[in-house]
Scaffold this motif. Sequence first.
Motif: not given
Length: 186
Positions: A17-22, A52-56
């Motif tokens: 239920r929560t997006q993650i990214a790399a 969505t996912v927010v990255l630096p």
Amino acid sequence: MLPKNLLKRFIVISDLRTQIAAYLYGVSPPDNPHVKEIRCLALVPQWGTHQTVVLPQQLPEHEYLRDLEPLGWIHTQPNELPQLAPQDVTMHAKIMAENKSWDGERTIIMTCSFTPGSCSLAAYKLTPSGYEWGRQNKDTSNNPQGYLPSHYEKVQMLLSDRFLGFFMVPEVCSAPRSAVRPQRLA
């Protein structure tokens, strides 16, 4: 080419239920510069929701990444979409605009969608019109004005067990981005 060990570990650490990214880093084999072998997933501090996912904005820097080329990013999503989300086009275009090491011909957006009992992978690259649209887009809604399917192209992706990849993660959340420790995963 994505090593199966990286995909497996990325799915294991994911949340439905929560997006993650790399960020994706890799190499080109000497005999075929058009093929990209992903060797590292760099997990950076981030926050995500189901949409969505927010990255630096700043990309990770570390000696282990020095000999690898940036190849884009991967993120999870709770269900498979019929097209690349406009938020993904916008985020990718803004990363490209702020980081000259990201080449539109070499960097991709990879999605890992959760389906009942399985997952589905897709990879895309931006077209020049997609880059321009995404770079200028400020509308974060699901149906922003001017978004077109011609803003991206699907790219071929293969899974491989010929080589292993590794993860890089921060030692602590408050550490500077350069303080990451690689982990080799079997």
